[in-house]
Design an enzyme around this catalytic site. Sequence first.
Site, PDB file in Angstrom:
ATOM      1  N   GLU A  23       0.901  -1.167   0.000  1.00 27.98           N
ATOM      2  CA  GLU A  23       0.000   0.000   0.000  1.00 27.98           C
ATOM      3  C   GLU A  23       0.926   1.200   0.000  1.00 27.98           C
ATOM      4  OE1 GLU A  23      -3.170   0.056  -0.249  1.00 27.98           O
ATOM      5  OE2 GLU A  23      -3.891  -1.881   0.450  1.00 27.98           O
ATOM      6  N   CYS A  78      -1.724   9.215   3.561  1.00 26.27           N
ATOM      7  CA  CYS A  78      -1.513   8.759   2.180  1.00 26.27           C
ATOM      8  C   CYS A  78      -2.602   9.305   1.260  1.00 26.27           C
ATOM      9  CB  CYS A  78      -1.469   7.245   2.122  1.00 26.27           C
ATOM     10  SG  CYS A  78      -2.933   6.457   2.815  1.00 26.27           S
TER      11      CYS A  78
HETATM   12  P1  NAD Z   1       8.880   4.663   3.970  1.00 24.36           P
HETATM   13  O1  NAD Z   1       8.669   3.959   2.678  1.00 24.36           O
HETATM   14  O2  NAD Z   1      10.055   5.532   4.129  1.00 24.36           O
HETATM   15  O3  NAD Z   1       8.977   3.581   5.155  1.00 24.36           O
HETATM   16  C1  NAD Z   1       7.957   2.630   5.392  1.00 24.36           C
HETATM   17  C2  NAD Z   1       8.559   1.447   6.132  1.00 24.36           C
HETATM   18  O4  NAD Z   1       9.487   0.799   5.253  1.00 24.36           O
HETATM   19  C3  NAD Z   1       9.362   1.836   7.376  1.00 24.36           C
HETATM   20  O5  NAD Z   1       9.159   0.867   8.374  1.00 24.36           O
HETATM   21  C4  NAD Z   1      10.796   1.804   6.884  1.00 24.36           C
HETATM   22  O6  NAD Z   1      11.745   1.536   7.883  1.00 24.36           O
HETATM   23  C5  NAD Z   1      10.728   0.652   5.895  1.00 24.36           C
HETATM   24  N1  NAD Z   1      11.789   0.682   4.875  1.00 24.36           N
HETATM   25  C6  NAD Z   1      12.449   1.742   4.357  1.00 24.36           C
HETATM   26  N2  NAD Z   1      13.384   1.323   3.457  1.00 24.36           N
HETATM   27  C7  NAD Z   1      13.283  -0.026   3.403  1.00 24.36           C
HETATM   28  C8  NAD Z   1      13.950  -1.037   2.675  1.00 24.36           C
HETATM   29  N3  NAD Z   1      14.933  -0.755   1.818  1.00 24.36           N
HETATM   30  N4  NAD Z   1      13.570  -2.324   2.867  1.00 24.36           N
HETATM   31  C9  NAD Z   1      12.575  -2.640   3.726  1.00 24.36           C
HETATM   32  N5  NAD Z   1      11.925  -1.732   4.458  1.00 24.36           N
HETATM   33  C10 NAD Z   1      12.256  -0.440   4.298  1.00 24.36           C
HETATM   34  O7  NAD Z   1       7.516   5.446   4.274  1.00 24.36           O
HETATM   35  P2  NAD Z   1       7.179   6.369   5.527  1.00 24.36           P
HETATM   36  O8  NAD Z   1       7.874   7.669   5.398  1.00 24.36           O
HETATM   37  O9  NAD Z   1       7.306   5.613   6.795  1.00 24.36           O
HETATM   38  O10 NAD Z   1       5.604   6.595   5.315  1.00 24.36           O
HETATM   39  C11 NAD Z   1       5.091   7.545   4.438  1.00 24.36           C
HETATM   40  C12 NAD Z   1       4.702   6.914   3.115  1.00 24.36           C
HETATM   41  O11 NAD Z   1       3.769   5.845   3.357  1.00 24.36           O
HETATM   42  C13 NAD Z   1       3.991   7.886   2.198  1.00 24.36           C
HETATM   43  O12 NAD Z   1       4.438   7.684   0.886  1.00 24.36           O
HETATM   44  C14 NAD Z   1       2.513   7.482   2.343  1.00 24.36           C
HETATM   45  O13 NAD Z   1       1.719   7.853   1.251  1.00 24.36           O
HETATM   46  C15 NAD Z   1       2.634   6.005   2.509  1.00 24.36           C
HETATM   47  N6  NAD Z   1       1.448   5.436   3.164  1.00 24.36           N
HETATM   48  C16 NAD Z   1       0.587   4.699   2.403  1.00 24.36           C
HETATM   49  C17 NAD Z   1      -0.571   4.194   2.965  1.00 24.36           C
HETATM   50  C18 NAD Z   1      -1.564   3.418   2.131  1.00 24.36           C
HETATM   51  O14 NAD Z   1      -2.439   2.806   2.685  1.00 24.36           O
HETATM   52  N7  NAD Z   1      -1.453   3.443   0.812  1.00 24.36           N
HETATM   53  C19 NAD Z   1      -0.840   4.416   4.319  1.00 24.36           C
HETATM   54  C20 NAD Z   1       0.080   5.160   5.075  1.00 24.36           C
HETATM   55  C21 NAD Z   1       1.225   5.670   4.488  1.00 24.36           C
END
Ligand code: NAD
Length: 525
Positions: A258, A292
């Site tokens: 997501e 999001c």
């Molecule tokens: P992010 O992608 O930076 O991190 C999300 C998670 O992934 C964190 O736990 C992070 O540590 C982990 N992560 C980062 N790099 C990784 C890698 N290389 N391998 C595995 N895991 C890794 O996102 P964020 O800043 O925490 O959240 C904001 C983003 O999430 C925005 O883009 C938002 O739109 C999205 N979001 C989407 C939804 C949805 O339902 N579509 C809901 C909430 C947030």
Amino acid sequence: MQPTGYDYRYGNFINGRFCEPGADFMTSTNPAATHLGISSFAASTEKDVNEAVGAAREAYAGWSSLPMGARADLLEKWAALADARIDELGRLVTESMGKPLAEGKGDILFANLSLRYFAAQARQAQGEVFGSAIAGKKTYTLRRPRGVVGVISPWNFPAMIPIGWQAAPSLIYGNTVVIKPSEDSPELTMEYTKLAEEAGFPRGVINVVLGDGPGAGQPLALHPDVNVVLFTGSSAVGKKLRQLVSDPSYTDKLFFGELGGKNGIIISSRGDYETALKAAWKSSVLTTNQRCVSASKIVVDRKLLPHFAEDLADLLADTSVGYGGKEGVVMGPLINQDALDKYERHLAYGEESWSTTFLPGGILRDTEEQRGGNFVSATLGLAEFDWKRDADPRTASRILTEEAFSPVITLIPYDDGVREAVSILNATDYGLASAIVTNDVNEVGVFESEAPGVKYINGATVAAEIHLPFVGEKGSNIGGIPGNAGIVSAVTHTTPVSVFSLPNPTLAVSESMSERIRKMAEKRS
Ligand code: NAD
């Protein structure tokens, strides 16, 4: 109320044991007062992930063979324990990631509702029975868990997403879980884990590895014994992980993502003006545009433009920014320095692309409180949509295509009916959420069939209920799990089982063979 620090120290939770944080640790701070720490926690590595996945694998046989009702009892008990601490947990959401108290408490309410929603599935039909053209045959479907689910979650709904949205459905269907919460707000996952322990979950069923993405998230996603990865986060990380897990050596791994959005709302001249202002304002400012589904493109009928721009700019200018624990605050801080940098980058995109700036924005540094946290103001500008350049996301202005995750709002006028407005919304690689304010059923018809993602009519983009499908399109989703309502198919196998009354006509053989087999059976009886 003042911003508050905590001195939580968290190690991983593996096989029913809270580990010591160890020498390598990370810290999280209060985004409303960044000198205040919230927690220090383990910076996990592949070794920790291996241990956690091993524990989850070992616990799987016992957990998956429990009656679903027994698993439901534990989820319900978990929700009740969290309910009893709702004010404290809601406050921790506010202190750890910045959203106002009502929203922080909402995150806990949602997580607990979701635990109960999934617990209730133990009392619902779990399959279907099919008729057949073959005499005496019936087929039913059986749901079986997939195994170990790896949960990787973002910081913006620190209880709802890892616990309610991802762990709860995995657990009720008999999977065991390893959760890697966001390094920006790991506290709620850990506090819920303490409550799970109190509720009596068997050891190894829920495990938590703390740390950052490359150190802990990636090894979790790539672990060969993790059967399902439920990732919620940015599109960039989601796409990268999808590519890594598509390696053909993974024969039993599903990946669901997501992801991010670049969402918009259409303001039609055939809609109610008050509704238009409320919907545009809420879509722009709730959670400081860090949901999001928050909107940053407001596509407005040019006939409405002058007064709509003036009124929305007034509302945005008067939106109270500050510590989320303070009465009346609507926009809390941005989460961290990276988010501030991104906000400033989007201000620069605005300068590049806006023909008019109705409300200038900036990082707030006037008062001591403001200087202590990551506070920004909302900003509003006007961009004309250039069909030659902006219809193709590869050449479009970045202000129209990149997720800002901060209140940088662009008004885009349209002249030629709702179909043009919807095309403007669609001119991005994302497809998470869209809204329209109109009372015209024909416009609703066009919007319903052509607008991207989760759709809202006469509402803001920022609303969801746990039992409703919630799923993005295009670059906003990988694997198409329709939110809580549909996640069950991601974490279970649906196996058909066929039962025959005897004689089974599909085992018919020639007369001579039948006679031979009958004699064999006679001899053995
Ligand atoms: P992010 O992608 O930076 O991190 C999300 C998670 O992934 C964190 O736990 C992070 O540590 C982990 N992560 C980062 N790099 C990784 C890698 N290389 N391998 C595995 N895991 C890794 O996102 P964020 O800043 O925490 O959240 C904001 C983003 O999430 C925005 O883009 C938002 O739109 C999205 N979001 C989407 C939804 C949805 O339902 N579509 C809901 C909430 C947030």
